[in-house]
Design a protein around this motif. Structure first.
Motif, PDB file in Angstrom:
ATOM      1  N   ARG A  29      33.366  54.226  28.763  1.00 23.19           N
ATOM      2  CA  ARG A  29      33.750  54.007  27.367  1.00 23.19           C
ATOM      3  C   ARG A  29      35.152  53.379  27.287  1.00 23.19           C
ATOM      4  N   GLU A  30      36.083  53.920  28.103  1.00 17.67           N
ATOM      5  CA  GLU A  30      37.455  53.395  28.118  1.00 17.67           C
ATOM      6  C   GLU A  30      37.471  51.910  28.479  1.00 17.67           C
ATOM      7  N   ILE A  31      36.699  51.582  29.506  1.00 18.38           N
ATOM      8  CA  ILE A  31      36.653  50.175  29.957  1.00 18.38           C
ATOM      9  C   ILE A  31      36.032  49.312  28.853  1.00 18.38           C
ATOM     10  N   ASN A  32      34.931  49.781  28.306  1.00 17.47           N
ATOM     11  CA  ASN A  32      34.199  48.979  27.323  1.00 17.47           C
ATOM     12  C   ASN A  32      34.991  48.783  26.034  1.00 17.47           C
ATOM     13  N   GLU A  33      35.766  49.800  25.645  1.00 15.63           N
ATOM     14  CA  GLU A  33      36.597  49.629  24.441  1.00 15.63           C
ATOM     15  C   GLU A  33      37.690  48.584  24.688  1.00 15.63           C
ATOM     16  N   ALA A  34      38.200  48.546  25.919  1.00 17.99           N
ATOM     17  CA  ALA A  34      39.250  47.566  26.247  1.00 17.99           C
ATOM     18  C   ALA A  34      38.639  46.168  26.407  1.00 17.99           C
ATOM     19  N   ALA A  35      37.335  46.113  26.727  1.00 18.86           N
ATOM     20  CA  ALA A  35      36.605  44.850  26.892  1.00 18.86           C
ATOM     21  C   ALA A  35      37.387  43.794  27.678  1.00 18.86           C
ATOM     22  N   PRO A  36      37.725  44.095  28.933  1.00 22.58           N
ATOM     23  CA  PRO A  36      38.515  43.131  29.712  1.00 22.58           C
ATOM     24  C   PRO A  36      37.682  41.929  30.163  1.00 22.58           C
ATOM     25  N   ASP A  37      38.354  40.832  30.414  1.00 27.42           N
ATOM     26  CA  ASP A  37      37.653  39.717  31.043  1.00 27.42           C
ATOM     27  C   ASP A  37      37.345  40.078  32.495  1.00 27.42           C
ATOM     28  N   LEU A  38      38.326  40.684  33.168  1.00 29.86           N
ATOM     29  CA  LEU A  38      38.129  41.055  34.579  1.00 29.86           C
ATOM     30  C   LEU A  38      38.363  42.545  34.770  1.00 29.86           C
ATOM     31  N   LEU A  39      37.359  43.220  35.308  1.00 30.53           N
ATOM     32  CA  LEU A  39      37.507  44.625  35.672  1.00 30.53           C
ATOM     33  C   LEU A  39      37.774  44.696  37.177  1.00 30.53           C
ATOM     34  N   CYS A  40      38.937  45.250  37.548  1.00 28.63           N
ATOM     35  CA  CYS A  40      39.288  45.389  38.962  1.00 28.63           C
ATOM     36  C   CYS A  40      39.012  46.830  39.368  1.00 28.63           C
ATOM     37  N   VAL A  41      38.138  47.012  40.354  1.00 29.81           N
ATOM     38  CA  VAL A  41      37.748  48.364  40.756  1.00 29.81           C
ATOM     39  C   VAL A  41      38.266  48.643  42.168  1.00 29.81           C
ATOM     40  N   ALA A  42      39.214  49.575  42.247  1.00 31.07           N
ATOM     41  CA  ALA A  42      39.882  49.879  43.523  1.00 31.07           C
ATOM     42  C   ALA A  42      39.546  51.296  43.960  1.00 31.07           C
ATOM     43  N   LEU A  43      38.282  51.492  44.367  1.00 30.61           N
ATOM     44  CA  LEU A  43      37.847  52.829  44.794  1.00 30.61           C
ATOM     45  C   LEU A  43      37.558  52.861  46.286  1.00 30.61           C
ATOM     46  N   GLY A  44      37.803  51.758  46.988  1.00 34.55           N
ATOM     47  CA  GLY A  44      37.397  51.636  48.393  1.00 34.55           C
ATOM     48  C   GLY A  44      35.899  51.354  48.442  1.00 34.55           C
ATOM     49  N   SER A  45      35.450  50.879  49.605  1.00 30.87           N
ATOM     50  CA  SER A  45      34.025  50.558  49.773  1.00 30.87           C
ATOM     51  C   SER A  45      33.328  51.741  50.454  1.00 30.87           C
ATOM     52  N   PRO A  46      32.134  52.141  50.073  1.00 31.60           N
ATOM     53  CA  PRO A  46      31.227  51.476  49.144  1.00 31.60           C
ATOM     54  C   PRO A  46      31.320  51.979  47.693  1.00 31.60           C
ATOM     55  N   LYS A  47      32.254  52.932  47.443  1.00 32.14           N
ATOM     56  CA  LYS A  47      32.309  53.522  46.091  1.00 32.14           C
ATOM     57  C   LYS A  47      32.426  52.467  45.006  1.00 32.14           C
ATOM     58  N   GLN A  48      33.318  51.501  45.220  1.00 30.50           N
ATOM     59  CA  GLN A  48      33.579  50.515  44.163  1.00 30.50           C
ATOM     60  C   GLN A  48      32.346  49.644  43.893  1.00 30.50           C
ATOM     61  N   GLU A  49      31.661  49.238  44.960  1.00 34.65           N
ATOM     62  CA  GLU A  49      30.477  48.390  44.770  1.00 34.65           C
ATOM     63  C   GLU A  49      29.366  49.189  44.080  1.00 34.65           C
ATOM     64  N   LEU A  50      29.227  50.458  44.476  1.00 30.05           N
ATOM     65  CA  LEU A  50      28.157  51.276  43.903  1.00 30.05           C
ATOM     66  C   LEU A  50      28.430  51.602  42.439  1.00 30.05           C
ATOM     67  N   PHE A  51      29.691  51.818  42.097  1.00 33.36           N
ATOM     68  CA  PHE A  51      30.035  52.095  40.697  1.00 33.36           C
ATOM     69  C   PHE A  51      29.656  50.896  39.828  1.00 33.36           C
ATOM     70  N   VAL A  52      30.041  49.734  40.274  1.00 36.03           N
ATOM     71  CA  VAL A  52      29.789  48.533  39.475  1.00 36.03           C
ATOM     72  C   VAL A  52      28.288  48.259  39.372  1.00 36.03           C
ATOM     73  N   LEU A  53      27.574  48.448  40.474  1.00 34.77           N
ATOM     74  CA  LEU A  53      26.127  48.217  40.442  1.00 34.77           C
ATOM     75  C   LEU A  53      25.459  49.184  39.459  1.00 34.77           C
ATOM     76  N   LYS A  54      25.887  50.458  39.515  1.00 28.48           N
ATOM     77  CA  LYS A  54      25.293  51.493  38.664  1.00 28.48           C
ATOM     78  C   LYS A  54      25.426  51.154  37.179  1.00 28.48           C
ATOM     79  N   TYR A  55      26.574  50.579  36.816  1.00 27.90           N
ATOM     80  CA  TYR A  55      26.831  50.334  35.390  1.00 27.90           C
ATOM     81  C   TYR A  55      26.756  48.867  34.995  1.00 27.90           C
ATOM     82  N   LYS A  56      26.237  48.052  35.895  1.00 30.02           N
ATOM     83  CA  LYS A  56      26.249  46.605  35.655  1.00 30.02           C
ATOM     84  C   LYS A  56      25.742  46.242  34.252  1.00 30.02           C
ATOM     85  N   ASP A  57      24.630  46.831  33.866  1.00 23.17           N
ATOM     86  CA  ASP A  57      24.012  46.440  32.591  1.00 23.17           C
ATOM     87  C   ASP A  57      24.756  46.971  31.379  1.00 23.17           C
TER      88      ASP A  57
END
Ligand code: UDP
Length: 248
Positions: free
Chosen positions: A149-177
């Motif tokens: 919700r926080e990210i979506n309210e800010a509606a950034p052009d670029l979301l930078c996810v710094a959780l280390g791999s594979p957490k960051q890739e999995l987070f983004v994949l999970k919420y892609k839609d």
């Protein structure tokens, strides 16, 4: 669209900095979120053992070759990559573009306080850049909806996810839609570097593809991870040999 090569089952785009940035520019103009992943050899090996990570990389709109191991591997496979495109240097160029065009970024990840420090330094380095939100990377699963919700309210052009791999890739994949951003990129430990809490390897090491040596000198306990590079090269050589034999 850039040519893609396959390194041990993982697709990698044959992009240099210029082309990677050109594609990023189209991503921020298009509807929907484009995923950018920056695998190094360790991530390629892990993707072979982790289906979800492999899926995340396959679904990505751009796969940047972040690692000298991938450049060597591409040579062994006969499709040499033009250059290594590090996640952190690509991020700098993407931020510079966002600054020039009055666009925005959100920094999600790393320990409490790091993203805020990184944001201040980024805005100083790229006048005009708007960091529209920060969130540390330590959370329980039940907090994910709130983060989204926080990210979506800010509606950034670029979301930078710094959780280390594979957490960051999995987070983004999970919420892609459901992500309200134009692009999302996994950036590993880049916020620690931007905040000033972690030193980047000096120019000499970077130029010669020796960051692994610098990190080893700094943190000898990482030796197991360092062994990954030579092991990776051997795996590529053998996987290539077996492919050739299979075709013969
Ligand atoms: N990190 C995080 N949440 C976690 C685990 C890690 O935000 O649950 C952050 C960590 O603070 C660091 C970044 O992820 O800033 C990258 O960690 P690491 O260097 O281990 O990853 P790498 O870049 O080597 O994949």
């Amino acid at each position: 669209m850039a040519e893609r090569i396959n390194i041990m089952g993982v697709p990698v785009d044959m992009v240099d900095y210029e082309e990677a940035l050109a594609r990023f520019k189209t991503f921020v103009e298009e509807d929907g979120v484009s995923l950018i992943v920056t695998p190094n050899s360790e991530i390629v090996v892990n993707a072979g053992k982790n289906e979800e990570l492999m899926e995340a990389i396959k679904q990505a709109e751009m796969v940047i070759p972040d690692g000298i191991g991938l450049v060597y591997a591409s040579k062994i496979l006969g499709h040499p990559l033009r250059e290594r495109v590090t996640g952190i240097d690509f991020l700098g160029r993407a931020l510079a573009y966002l600054a020039e065009t009055g666009k925005t970024a959100f920094l999600f990840g790393s320990k409490p306080g790091i993203a805020e420090k990184a944001a201040a330094r980024m805005e100083q380095a790229y006048p005009g850049l708007k960091i529209v939100g920060t969130r540390n990377g330590y959370f329980k699963e039940e907090e994910e909806e709130g983060i989204l919700r926080e990210i979506n309210e800010a509606a950034p052009d670029l979301l930078c996810v710094a959780l280390g791999s594979p957490k960051q890739e999995l987070f983004v994949l999970k919420y892609k839609d459901r992500l309200n951003a134009k692009a999302a990129i996994g950036i590993g430990g880049s916020l620690d570097v931007w905040s000033g809490d972690l030193k980047r390897a000096p120019e000499f090491y970077r130029k010669h593809g020796l960051e692994w040596l610098y990190r080893f000198i700094q943190e000898p306990s990482r030796y197991k991870r360092m062994a990954a590079l030579p092991l990776f090269m051997l795996k590529v050589i053998f996987s290539n040999k077996s492919q050739v034999t299979a075709e013969d």
